[in-house]
Motif scaffolding. Structure first.
Motif: not given
Length: 169
Positions: A130-131, A142-146, A151-153, A155-162
Motif C-alpha cells: 500500500k505504501l 491522475f493516480l494520486s486522485f484515485f 485510501f480515504h474511504a 481509513v474511514e471504514a477501519e476507524l468506524a469499524a474499530n
C-alpha cells in the motif's frame, strides 16, 4: 454494588462473521485523522503539480517552448510579459523560467508527499504494498486522485469499524 463479570470477555466479530481481535493502529484516532488530512492535501497538490509538469514537458519536448515570466524578447528586444518562448535558441533573456520552477516545486512537493504517505501508512499498520501504491500516486498522472479517494474511504471504514481500537503505545 459491582456487578460480577466473566473472566473471559466475548470477542467481537470483525465484519466477516468470524471472531477476531480489535484492529491495532499505530496511534490515536486524532493522530490518524490528522495524518489522513495531511495526506489528502498533499495528494491533491502533488497530483496537480504533476499534471502541470506533464503539460510543461509536452510544451518543451513536443513544441520546443518554455514558459517564461518577465525578461526581454531576444529577437525584438521588447519587454516580455508572460507566455511561451523558444527553448533553443533562447527566446527570452532574463526573466523567470516557470518551466524549471514547476520541475523544482513538484520535486520538493513529492518529497513532502512521501512523508505524508509514510505517516499514514505507519499509523494504519498497512502492508508495504500500500505504501508503494501511495508513492506511485505522485509519479503517475491522475493516480494520486484515485488512490487518495480509495485510501480515504478505507481509513474511514477501519476507524468506524474499530472506534475504540487500542493504540500501540
Amino acid at each position: 454494588m459491582i456487578e460480577p463479570q466473566p473472566a473471559i470477555q466475548p470477542q467481537t466479530t470483525n465484519g466477516t462473521g468470524k471472531a477476531g481481535k480489535k484492529r491495532r493502529f499505530g496511534g490515536t484516532e486524532a493522530q490518524i485523522r490528522s495524518a489522513l488530512k495531511f495526506y489528502k492535501v498533499l495528494a491533491y497538490l502533488t497530483g496537480t503539480m504533476l499534471l502541470l509538469l506533464c503539460a510543461e514537458l509536452i510544451a518543451r519536448y513536443g513544441f520546443g517552448q518554455y514558459l517564461f515570466a518577465g525578461g526581454t524578447n531576444a529577437v525584438t528586444g521588447q519587454p516580455f510579459g508572460f507566455g511561451f518562448a523558444d527553448a533553443e535558441p533562447p527566446g527570452v533573456i532574463g526573466g523567470v523560467n516557470l518551466s524549471i520552477t514547476v520541475l523544482i516545486v513538484h520535486g520538493w512537493m513529492y518529497v513532502v508527499y512521501l512523508i505524508s504517505n509514510f505517516r499514514l501508512w505507519s499509523l494504519m499498520r498497512w502492508p508495504f504494498t500500500k505504501l508503494v501504491v501511495m508513492a506511485l500516486g505522485g509519479v503517475v498522472p491522475f493516480l494520486s486522485f484515485f488512490v487518495e479517494k480509495k485510501f480515504h474511504a478505507e481509513v474511514e471504514a477501519e476507524l468506524a469499524a474499530n472506534p475504540q481500537a487500542p493504540q500501540r503505545y
